[in-house]
Design a protein around this motif. Sequence first.
Motif, short mmCIF file in Angstrom:
data_model
loop_
_atom_site.label_atom_id
_atom_site.label_comp_id
_atom_site.label_asym_id
_atom_site.label_seq_id
_atom_site.Cartn_x
_atom_site.Cartn_y
_atom_site.Cartn_z
N ARG A 29 0.84 -1.19 0.00
CA ARG A 29 0.00 0.00 0.00
C ARG A 29 0.88 1.25 0.00
NH1 ARG A 29 -4.11 -1.55 4.99
NH2 ARG A 29 -4.71 -3.65 4.25
N LEU A 30 0.46 2.24 -0.78
CA LEU A 30 1.17 3.51 -0.81
C LEU A 30 0.82 4.29 0.45
CD1 LEU A 30 2.94 5.55 -2.35
CD2 LEU A 30 0.84 6.43 -3.41
N ILE A 31 1.85 4.59 1.25
CA ILE A 31 1.63 5.30 2.51
C ILE A 31 1.66 6.81 2.29
CG2 ILE A 31 2.53 5.68 4.84
CD1 ILE A 31 3.65 2.88 4.79
N VAL A 59 9.75 10.68 -4.43
CA VAL A 59 9.98 9.61 -3.47
C VAL A 59 8.62 9.05 -3.04
CG1 VAL A 59 10.07 11.24 -1.53
CG2 VAL A 59 11.06 8.97 -1.28
N TYR A 60 8.56 7.74 -2.98
CA TYR A 60 7.33 7.04 -2.62
C TYR A 60 7.62 6.13 -1.43
CZ TYR A 60 5.87 8.49 -7.31
OH TYR A 60 5.58 9.22 -8.44
N TYR A 61 6.70 6.11 -0.47
CA TYR A 61 6.80 5.24 0.70
C TYR A 61 5.69 4.20 0.62
CZ TYR A 61 9.96 8.68 2.73
OH TYR A 61 11.03 9.51 2.95
N VAL A 62 6.10 2.96 0.57
CA VAL A 62 5.16 1.85 0.42
C VAL A 62 5.25 0.96 1.66
CG1 VAL A 62 4.62 -0.24 -0.89
CG2 VAL A 62 5.18 1.89 -2.08
N GLY A 63 4.11 0.59 2.21
CA GLY A 63 4.06 -0.34 3.33
C GLY A 63 3.62 -1.71 2.86
N LYS A 85 8.30 -0.83 -3.56
CA LYS A 85 7.77 -2.15 -3.20
C LYS A 85 8.91 -3.13 -2.93
CE LYS A 85 4.49 -3.91 -5.68
NZ LYS A 85 3.70 -4.32 -6.86
N GLU A 86 9.92 -3.10 -3.79
CA GLU A 86 11.06 -4.01 -3.59
C GLU A 86 11.80 -3.69 -2.29
OE1 GLU A 86 15.31 -5.09 -5.72
OE2 GLU A 86 13.59 -4.54 -6.98
N MET A 87 11.98 -2.40 -1.99
CA MET A 87 12.66 -2.01 -0.76
C MET A 87 11.83 -2.40 0.46
SD MET A 87 15.48 -0.91 -1.80
CE MET A 87 16.09 -0.45 -0.20
N ALA A 88 10.50 -2.29 0.36
CA ALA A 88 9.65 -2.71 1.47
C ALA A 88 9.77 -4.21 1.71
CB ALA A 88 8.20 -2.32 1.18
N ALA A 89 9.86 -4.98 0.63
CA ALA A 89 10.04 -6.43 0.77
C ALA A 89 11.39 -6.75 1.39
CB ALA A 89 9.91 -7.10 -0.60
N ARG A 90 12.43 -6.01 1.00
CA ARG A 90 13.75 -6.23 1.60
C ARG A 90 13.73 -5.91 3.10
NH1 ARG A 90 18.04 -6.80 -1.96
NH2 ARG A 90 17.50 -6.52 -4.17
N GLU A 91 13.05 -4.81 3.46
CA GLU A 91 12.96 -4.47 4.88
C GLU A 91 12.21 -5.54 5.66
OE1 GLU A 91 14.42 -1.99 6.49
OE2 GLU A 91 15.39 -1.40 4.62
N ALA A 92 11.20 -6.14 5.03
CA ALA A 92 10.47 -7.23 5.70
C ALA A 92 11.37 -8.44 5.92
CB ALA A 92 9.24 -7.61 4.87
N LEU A 93 12.20 -8.76 4.93
CA LEU A 93 13.13 -9.88 5.09
C LEU A 93 14.15 -9.58 6.19
CD1 LEU A 93 13.78 -10.86 1.35
CD2 LEU A 93 12.32 -12.03 3.01
N LYS A 94 14.62 -8.33 6.25
CA LYS A 94 15.54 -7.96 7.33
C LYS A 94 14.88 -8.17 8.69
CE LYS A 94 18.04 -4.25 4.88
NZ LYS A 94 18.37 -2.81 4.92
N LYS A 95 13.61 -7.80 8.78
CA LYS A 95 12.90 -7.95 10.05
C LYS A 95 12.76 -9.42 10.42
CE LYS A 95 8.77 -6.17 12.35
NZ LYS A 95 7.52 -5.35 12.17
#
Length: 343
Positions: free
Chosen positions: A248-250, A261-265, A285-295
């Motif tokens: 989702r676009l935050i 710049v776009y912030y996606v959750g 979206k890709e960066m959000a997925a990477r952050e989820a994997l880091k978590k």
Amino acid sequence: MVLDTVVYCSRLTAAVNVISKRNFKAHWVAPTLRELQRRKVIEEDRGGGPKIFHRSTFLEWNYDAEIFAFSNRLGEKFNDSSLRAALTHKSYIERETARLSDIGVESNLQFQDNEALAQKGGEIMSKFINGYLRAVFTQVPEELIRAMHDFLTSNPTLETVAKHIGLGDLMLCADFPCKTETYVKSFKAVVAALAESSGEERARIFVQDLVITQLYGQDVNELWNPVDPIGNLTAILKREGKAEPEFRLIRQAGSNSILAVYYVGVYSDKNFISEGAGESLEVAKEMAAREALKKFFHTEDSMRALPFGRQLKNIQSKIAQLENQPNVPLSEWISPKIMSAVH
């Protein structure tokens, strides 16, 4: 009166001459120094940099004293024969044999090169590194463990460590300055020599203190680049029985400019997992997925500092146990909570 004036002038002239000799140089000095510096720069450029001389060329060179100082500088105890073999490259033996043959002297050198020690040292160092990484990064897939291992055992990393402990002045080799491969081989041989002299436990601590500390300040996530982070995240959530990730676009800023710049959750089952930012929606979206994997893997930017030194005292046995026990691969990874519930 005239006499006094003459005396005064003579004294003043003498004082000016003294000051001139002390504070001023001849006009030819500065141009000469500039010309010498210019020629020095040209010679260094032709030779690939300033010429470096091995310590063995110095008059006060004493190899026995250097070996003794090296052991004490590291705070380790080596067998003298093992350490000398670890620091002797086969190119040095070949060069000395050829030199003696050229002058008609029978070459019967009692030297042992570091080939066998280097191979053994590389194997045990790899084992020590894997054990540490698996004991500290308990929740990361084996692919990330392998990426960190490859970084720590790479030639640039090991060359840096070898130079910092002063191996360049002790290695016996035909080439100087020594090549990267020579540094790496000698350092691995030193690890094997320490294991033979003081045991594997001392060698393990030696590797932890000198090699694994190269991870300090390094973003471990940059060492491993998963090909499809969104696909990997989807597969993990599916194995855990959760809904597919929903992006989702935050918020956004400057969408009509080159600095957009776009912030996606990313959400799953209406639960927020993480967010990422990027210059486009696809990148975000890709960066959000990477952050989820880091978590999931507990490798966020706010992760705890890596333990070293005394902090490892209580987990050394665990490190030894995990040296040959790989982590779960990414294709089978699920969160530890889900894994414990299944078993």
